[in-house]
Design a protein around this motif. Structure first.
Motif, PDB file in Angstrom:
ATOM      1  N   ASP A 282     123.523 -27.505  17.108  1.00 36.55           N
ATOM      2  CA  ASP A 282     123.789 -27.185  15.707  1.00 36.55           C
ATOM      3  C   ASP A 282     125.049 -26.357  15.521  1.00 36.55           C
ATOM      4  OD1 ASP A 282     121.577 -28.520  14.660  1.00 36.55           O
ATOM      5  OD2 ASP A 282     120.258 -26.803  14.977  1.00 36.55           O
ATOM      6  N   GLN A 283     125.466 -25.605  16.562  1.00 38.91           N
ATOM      7  CA  GLN A 283     126.592 -24.689  16.381  1.00 38.91           C
ATOM      8  C   GLN A 283     127.776 -24.916  17.313  1.00 38.91           C
ATOM      9  OE1 GLN A 283     123.367 -23.035  16.932  1.00 38.91           O
ATOM     10  NE2 GLN A 283     123.571 -21.938  18.865  1.00 38.91           N
ATOM     11  N   HIS A 284     127.614 -25.729  18.370  1.00 41.89           N
ATOM     12  CA  HIS A 284     128.713 -25.978  19.306  1.00 41.89           C
ATOM     13  C   HIS A 284     128.795 -27.462  19.625  1.00 41.89           C
ATOM     14  CE1 HIS A 284     128.597 -21.641  21.184  1.00 41.89           C
ATOM     15  NE2 HIS A 284     129.236 -21.670  20.022  1.00 41.89           N
ATOM     16  N   MET A 285     129.989 -28.037  19.494  1.00 38.65           N
ATOM     17  CA  MET A 285     130.189 -29.432  19.900  1.00 38.65           C
ATOM     18  C   MET A 285     130.292 -29.530  21.413  1.00 38.65           C
ATOM     19  SD  MET A 285     132.908 -30.950  17.096  1.00 38.65           S
ATOM     20  CE  MET A 285     134.236 -29.786  17.468  1.00 38.65           C
ATOM     21  N   ASN A 286     129.852 -30.653  21.963  1.00 34.14           N
ATOM     22  CA  ASN A 286     130.176 -30.956  23.347  1.00 34.14           C
ATOM     23  C   ASN A 286     131.466 -31.796  23.363  1.00 34.14           C
ATOM     24  OD1 ASN A 286     129.457 -33.631  22.778  1.00 34.14           O
ATOM     25  ND2 ASN A 286     127.480 -33.509  23.816  1.00 34.14           N
ATOM     26  N   PRO A 287     132.031 -32.113  24.532  1.00 31.62           N
ATOM     27  CA  PRO A 287     133.305 -32.835  24.546  1.00 31.62           C
ATOM     28  C   PRO A 287     133.272 -34.182  23.835  1.00 31.62           C
ATOM     29  CG  PRO A 287     132.970 -31.755  26.646  1.00 31.62           C
ATOM     30  CD  PRO A 287     131.691 -31.587  25.881  1.00 31.62           C
ATOM     31  N   ALA A 288     132.177 -34.945  23.967  1.00 31.72           N
ATOM     32  CA  ALA A 288     132.107 -36.235  23.281  1.00 31.72           C
ATOM     33  C   ALA A 288     132.146 -36.039  21.770  1.00 31.72           C
ATOM     34  CB  ALA A 288     130.842 -36.982  23.694  1.00 31.72           C
ATOM     35  N   GLU A 289     131.472 -35.016  21.271  1.00 32.90           N
ATOM     36  CA  GLU A 289     131.500 -34.740  19.836  1.00 32.90           C
ATOM     37  C   GLU A 289     132.870 -34.241  19.394  1.00 32.90           C
ATOM     38  OE1 GLU A 289     126.807 -33.558  19.117  1.00 32.90           O
ATOM     39  OE2 GLU A 289     128.173 -32.095  20.016  1.00 32.90           O
ATOM     40  N   ALA A 290     133.539 -33.480  20.252  1.00 37.37           N
ATOM     41  CA  ALA A 290     134.892 -33.032  19.919  1.00 37.37           C
ATOM     42  C   ALA A 290     135.846 -34.222  19.796  1.00 37.37           C
ATOM     43  CB  ALA A 290     135.391 -32.048  20.970  1.00 37.37           C
ATOM     44  N   SER A 325     137.115 -36.136  29.860  1.00 37.64           N
ATOM     45  CA  SER A 325     137.745 -37.318  30.429  1.00 37.64           C
ATOM     46  C   SER A 325     136.870 -38.548  30.221  1.00 37.64           C
ATOM     47  CB  SER A 325     138.013 -37.095  31.918  1.00 37.64           C
ATOM     48  OG  SER A 325     138.549 -38.250  32.512  1.00 37.64           O
ATOM     49  N   GLN A 326     135.574 -38.402  30.446  1.00 41.79           N
ATOM     50  CA  GLN A 326     134.656 -39.524  30.265  1.00 41.79           C
ATOM     51  C   GLN A 326     134.607 -39.954  28.803  1.00 41.79           C
ATOM     52  OE1 GLN A 326     130.698 -38.876  31.813  1.00 41.79           O
ATOM     53  NE2 GLN A 326     129.847 -40.620  30.713  1.00 41.79           N
ATOM     54  N   ALA A 327     134.555 -38.980  27.884  1.00 35.53           N
ATOM     55  CA  ALA A 327     134.490 -39.298  26.455  1.00 35.53           C
ATOM     56  C   ALA A 327     135.755 -40.010  25.994  1.00 35.53           C
ATOM     57  CB  ALA A 327     134.264 -38.020  25.648  1.00 35.53           C
ATOM     58  N   CYS A 328     136.907 -39.592  26.491  1.00 35.68           N
ATOM     59  CA  CYS A 328     138.161 -40.260  26.125  1.00 35.68           C
ATOM     60  C   CYS A 328     138.165 -41.708  26.619  1.00 35.68           C
ATOM     61  CB  CYS A 328     139.364 -39.498  26.688  1.00 35.68           C
ATOM     62  SG  CYS A 328     139.717 -37.934  25.851  1.00 35.68           S
ATOM     63  N   THR A 329     137.678 -41.910  27.841  1.00 31.47           N
ATOM     64  CA  THR A 329     137.598 -43.270  28.381  1.00 31.47           C
ATOM     65  C   THR A 329     136.688 -44.140  27.521  1.00 31.47           C
ATOM     66  OG1 THR A 329     138.018 -42.496  30.642  1.00 31.47           O
ATOM     67  CG2 THR A 329     136.914 -44.630  30.388  1.00 31.47           C
ATOM     68  N   GLU A 330     135.538 -43.602  27.142  1.00 34.16           N
ATOM     69  CA  GLU A 330     134.573 -44.366  26.339  1.00 34.16           C
ATOM     70  C   GLU A 330     135.130 -44.719  24.971  1.00 34.16           C
ATOM     71  OE1 GLU A 330     131.136 -41.877  26.388  1.00 34.16           O
ATOM     72  OE2 GLU A 330     130.551 -42.480  28.424  1.00 34.16           O
ATOM     73  N   GLN A 331     136.025 -43.886  24.441  1.00 33.62           N
ATOM     74  CA  GLN A 331     136.621 -44.139  23.127  1.00 33.62           C
ATOM     75  C   GLN A 331     137.998 -44.808  23.232  1.00 33.62           C
ATOM     76  OE1 GLN A 331     135.279 -43.805  20.209  1.00 33.62           O
ATOM     77  NE2 GLN A 331     133.446 -42.604  20.670  1.00 33.62           N
ATOM     78  N   SER A 332     138.369 -45.234  24.441  1.00 33.63           N
ATOM     79  CA  SER A 332     139.681 -45.860  24.680  1.00 33.63           C
ATOM     80  C   SER A 332     140.820 -44.981  24.176  1.00 33.63           C
ATOM     81  CB  SER A 332     139.741 -47.249  24.016  1.00 33.63           C
ATOM     82  OG  SER A 332     138.741 -48.092  24.537  1.00 33.63           O
ATOM     83  N   LEU A 333     140.667 -43.677  24.394  1.00 30.86           N
ATOM     84  CA  LEU A 333     141.656 -42.695  23.974  1.00 30.86           C
ATOM     85  C   LEU A 333     142.475 -42.290  25.190  1.00 30.86           C
ATOM     86  CD1 LEU A 333     142.306 -40.972  21.343  1.00 30.86           C
ATOM     87  CD2 LEU A 333     140.964 -39.162  22.420  1.00 30.86           C
ATOM     88  N   ALA A 334     143.787 -42.420  25.102  1.00 26.12           N
ATOM     89  CA  ALA A 334     144.650 -42.032  26.217  1.00 26.12           C
ATOM     90  C   ALA A 334     144.412 -40.567  26.559  1.00 26.12           C
ATOM     91  CB  ALA A 334     146.109 -42.264  25.857  1.00 26.12           C
ATOM     92  N   PRO A 335     144.267 -40.227  27.845  1.00 24.91           N
ATOM     93  CA  PRO A 335     143.910 -38.849  28.214  1.00 24.91           C
ATOM     94  C   PRO A 335     144.900 -37.812  27.719  1.00 24.91           C
ATOM     95  CG  PRO A 335     144.546 -40.145  30.152  1.00 24.91           C
ATOM     96  CD  PRO A 335     144.381 -41.101  29.023  1.00 24.91           C
ATOM     97  N   GLU A 336     146.176 -38.185  27.578  1.00 23.07           N
ATOM     98  CA  GLU A 336     147.155 -37.196  27.107  1.00 23.07           C
ATOM     99  C   GLU A 336     146.991 -36.880  25.623  1.00 23.07           C
ATOM    100  OE1 GLU A 336     149.240 -41.279  27.173  1.00 23.07           O
ATOM    101  OE2 GLU A 336     147.856 -40.130  28.458  1.00 23.07           O
TER     102      GLU A 336
END
Length: 349
Positions: A282-290, A325-336
């Motif tokens: 409820d108060q903190h995002m995890n990396p996938a949510e970020a 890193s895993q969340a970026c891969t899952e969203q096809s987001l370039a790591p940079e």
């Protein structure tokens, strides 16, 4: 201010609450203030001592085991020595959620924490595992200090007082935090604003106070008696969205920020202090949510903070980086496009 004084603030909060009063703020009721306490839309029930006991007792049963952090986890980046001014945009992570934003000739500190512990006392509480990414003596002239909320890992009263004494900056915080800050130096000039309000810093740079899904407290009995926020900086070199601590919830705060200000050039978003999820969601995002928040904003560039300096929760010191890193891969987001910042690391754009 001494630890005893800090705890006295908590005691005052308790006494005032028993009388139905808020010791920090008096103002009209609104859609997020009931006359005593602030709340975000659909504010969940406050966590109880029983919830904390469950968190500690059920580790490894219905939530991950608490990971052990090293006593020292140095950044690979040397401490930054920032220039006096920059015409464009330069961002340095000091550590945890503390940044120096240098933008359009202005120098802005956000949630500057220089304490060894994120705690009301010096002998206990989460201890810093890496030094600040900018030495206090190397700070350039500071024009403004922005405080997102009053938790000890974001509001380091002695540090803000030192900054005030050295630089006399504008200090901006959400409603109710003026009394807390001025307890550390009663000469300090603090501007407070509500969600939806703004302060003009001049030179085409405006700081807007925007909603977040979080809470506040300095003691045991002043919960949600001061407001919390995120910030949007509208500048000559683009829009910068900076999130204080927040849950993602339905993503509305990020969609609304994009609708009001447009897709930001830069979004600085928290990626740590998220385990166990049943307690922290409820108060903190995890990396996938970020990552999801950054995509909802439509941000060109994202930087991650709120990890790797103070152990507040159960995940390991490097787990946010791996999960990002895993969340970026899952969203096809370039790591940079989404960088987990480390103390002393600089991003320029």
């Amino acid at each position: 201010m001494s630890a005893a004084t800090v705890m006295t603030l908590g005691g005052v909060g308790y006494a005032a609450h028993k009388r139905g009063r808020n010791p920090y703020y008096r103002g009209p009721r609104s859609d997020h203030f009931d006359g005593v306490r602030f709340h975000s839309p659909d504010q969940p029930a406050d966590k109880t001592l029983g919830d904390i006991a469950r968190w500690r007792s059920r580790r490894g049963v219905d939530s991950p085991l608490r990971q052990t952090w090293p006593a020292f986890h140095p950044s690979p980046y040397a401490a930054d020595r920032p220039p006096e001014r920059v015409a464009g945009l330069r961002v340095t992570l000091i550590g945890h959620a503390s940044y120096l934003f240098q933008v359009a000739g202005r120098n802005i500190l956000v949630d500057p924490v220089y304490a060894r512990r994120a705690s009301p006392v010096r002998f206990a509480g989460p201890k810093r595992v890496n030094p600040p990414g900018i030495a206090f003596s190397d700070l350039p002239p500071i024009d403004a200090v922005l405080i997102t909320h009053n938790h000890y890992d974001h509001l380091d009263g002695p540090a803000v007082a030192r900054i005030w004494q050295a630089h006399q900056p504008l200090i901006l915080a959400p409603l109710g935090n003026e009394a807390i800050l001025r307890a550390y130096d009663d000469t300090m000039h603090v501007e407070t604003r509500d969600w939806g309000e703004a302060v003009d810093l001049g030179g085409g740079l405006t700081v807007h106070v925007t909603p977040a899904h979080h809470w506040s407290a300095r003691g045991l009995n002043d919960r949600r008696m001061a407001l919390w926020c995120s910030f949007v900086l509208t500048t000559p070199v683009g829009v910068h969205y900076h999130s204080g601590d927040t849950g993602l919830r339905d993503g509305a705060t990020f969609r609304e920020a994009r609708a009001r200000f447009g897709p930001p050039r830069l979004a600085t978003l928290p990626i740590g202090a998220y385990e166990p999820r049943w307690f922290m969601k409820d108060q903190h995002m995890n990396p996938a949510e970020a990552v999801e928040a950054g995509l909802l904003l439509g941000a060109d560039q994202m930087l991650g903070h709120h990890w790797g300096t103070f152990q507040l929760t159960d995940e390991g010191v490097e787990e946010p980086v791996e999960a990002l890193s895993q969340a970026c891969t899952e969203q096809s987001l370039a790591p940079e496009r989404f960088v987990a910042m480390r103390p002393g690391q600089v991003w320029e754009g």
